[in-house]
Design an enzyme around this catalytic site. Structure first.
Site, PDB file in Angstrom:
ATOM      1  N   ARG A 103       0.816  -1.213   0.000  1.00 41.15           N
ATOM      2  CA  ARG A 103       0.000   0.000   0.000  1.00 41.15           C
ATOM      3  C   ARG A 103       0.852   1.267   0.000  1.00 41.15           C
ATOM      4  NH1 ARG A 103      -3.062   1.836  -2.684  1.00 41.15           N
ATOM      5  NH2 ARG A 103      -4.020  -0.227  -2.605  1.00 41.15           N
ATOM      6  N   LYS A 138       2.355  24.967  -2.622  1.00 40.33           N
ATOM      7  CA  LYS A 138       1.072  24.363  -2.239  1.00 40.33           C
ATOM      8  C   LYS A 138       1.172  22.847  -2.376  1.00 40.33           C
ATOM      9  CE  LYS A 138      -1.519  28.495  -3.565  1.00 40.33           C
ATOM     10  NZ  LYS A 138      -2.531  29.081  -4.470  1.00 40.33           N
ATOM     11  N   LYS A 170       4.888  39.218  -1.370  1.00 35.42           N
ATOM     12  CA  LYS A 170       3.487  39.072  -1.761  1.00 35.42           C
ATOM     13  C   LYS A 170       2.705  40.330  -1.362  1.00 35.42           C
ATOM     14  CE  LYS A 170       1.974  35.262  -2.669  1.00 35.42           C
ATOM     15  NZ  LYS A 170       1.628  34.634  -3.958  1.00 35.42           N
ATOM     16  N   GLU A 200       5.265  40.408  -6.161  1.00 34.91           N
ATOM     17  CA  GLU A 200       3.947  40.179  -6.763  1.00 34.91           C
ATOM     18  C   GLU A 200       3.235  41.501  -7.028  1.00 34.91           C
ATOM     19  OE1 GLU A 200       1.011  37.155  -5.118  1.00 34.91           O
ATOM     20  OE2 GLU A 200       0.072  39.035  -4.496  1.00 34.91           O
ATOM     21  N   ASP A 222      -0.059  38.552 -10.905  1.00 33.85           N
ATOM     22  CA  ASP A 222      -1.085  37.748 -10.239  1.00 33.85           C
ATOM     23  C   ASP A 222      -2.489  38.065 -10.755  1.00 33.85           C
ATOM     24  OD1 ASP A 222      -1.929  35.846  -8.274  1.00 33.85           O
ATOM     25  OD2 ASP A 222      -2.645  37.518  -7.053  1.00 33.85           O
TER      26      ASP A 222
END
Length: 282
Positions: A103, A138, A170, A200, A222
């Site tokens: 598995r 992510k 950001k 960004e 963005d």
């Protein structure tokens, strides 16, 4: 061209943790109950759908960690295109050992092959352009290294592996620090000359401010429209690298790549990839 395999020494803690989780506190009680001692068998790891394979190195490591005496023979290599029905790997030896590792081996191979397959689909949409497909942070906690390796197997490129790799300013950094010029001036005053800086923006007037101030190596565009991306490429004229991000669906990649941006980043490569179906057959 696929990347070189990672050292097993680096991968072993991830695979060992997964095996310990699966074996629990008392091991594989089903196998110990029903499989006679000394029983040997040969098993085949087969693809049940087409795609790009990744995680075979990890699957092989899972079998070897459970039982170093198992014979593992690979018939495909990570990064290979595969078809439904393809034989990927043969494992022979103690049947209980094969069953106990099954598995974990399949979980890694299926998950990572799904990422490689989705990445390859994104990359195919950039054909004829210089745009590169890249991933993001992510990723599944604890599995970033192998998920980013799967992106490479699919023909993509890697973004930062951690917060310490590069400066990425950001929108929240800009808001907290008081604007684009203050953050870029802070970078120029404090950052090492060895560290690259990306910032960004989501509007063209912000891009103009970045270009006027200087200090950024890469600008992340963005959630911009395709028309705005075209204008951004014209404005920069190659002075900085441009990365398009946000709402980068598979059906939009070709038109974004055609704008001339250097990179398209997508978190979907790792957070939304569908596991590829593999089976272990005795």
């Amino acid at each position: 061209m696929s990347p070189s395999p990672l050292p097993d020494l680096i991968l072993e803690p991830l695979v060992r943790a997964a095996l310990i989780e699966d074996l629990g506190t008392y091991g594989d009680i089903t196998t110990r109950t029903v499989i006679p001692a000394g029983c040997t068998y040969a098993a085949q790891l087969n693809a049940r759908e087409a795609g790009v394979v990744s995680g075979l190195q990890i699957a092989a490591l899972a079998f070897r960690l459970v039982d170093p005496a198992l014979k593992v023979t690979a018939h495909k290599t990570d990064g290979d295109a595969i078809r439904s029905g393809d034989l990927l790997m043969e494992i022979s030896g103690n049947a209980a050992s094969i069953l106990s590792a099954e598995r974990v081996a399949l979980n890694f191979a299926g998950r990572l092959s799904g990422i490689a397959t989705l990445t390859a689909a994104f990359v195919a949409k950039t054909a004829g352009t210089k745009t590169r497909i890249t991933c993001t942070r992510k990723t599944t906690p604890g599995l970033r290294l192998v998920e980013k390796q799967a992106v490479l197997h699919g023909g993509g490129f890697n973004h930062r592996f951690s917060l310490s790799d590069a400066i990425l300013i950001k929108d929240n950094h800009i808001a907290a620090a008081g604007g684009i010029r203050p953050v870029l001036r802070a970078v120029k005053a404090q950052a090492s000359h060895m560290v690259r800086c990306e910032i960004e923006v989501d509007r063209l007037d912000q891009l103009a401010e970045v270009l006027d101030e200087g200090g950024a190596d890469v600008v992340l565009l963005d959630n911009m429209t395709t028309q705005s991306l075209v204008k951004a490429v014209e404005m920069t004229a190659g002075r900085v690298t441009l990365e398009a991000s946000g709402n980068m669906r598979l059906d939009r990649i070709a038109e974004v790549a055609a704008t001339g941006v250097g990179y398209i980043s997508s978190g979907a490569l790792t957070h939304s990839a569908q596991t590829l179906d593999f089976g272990l057959d005795f």
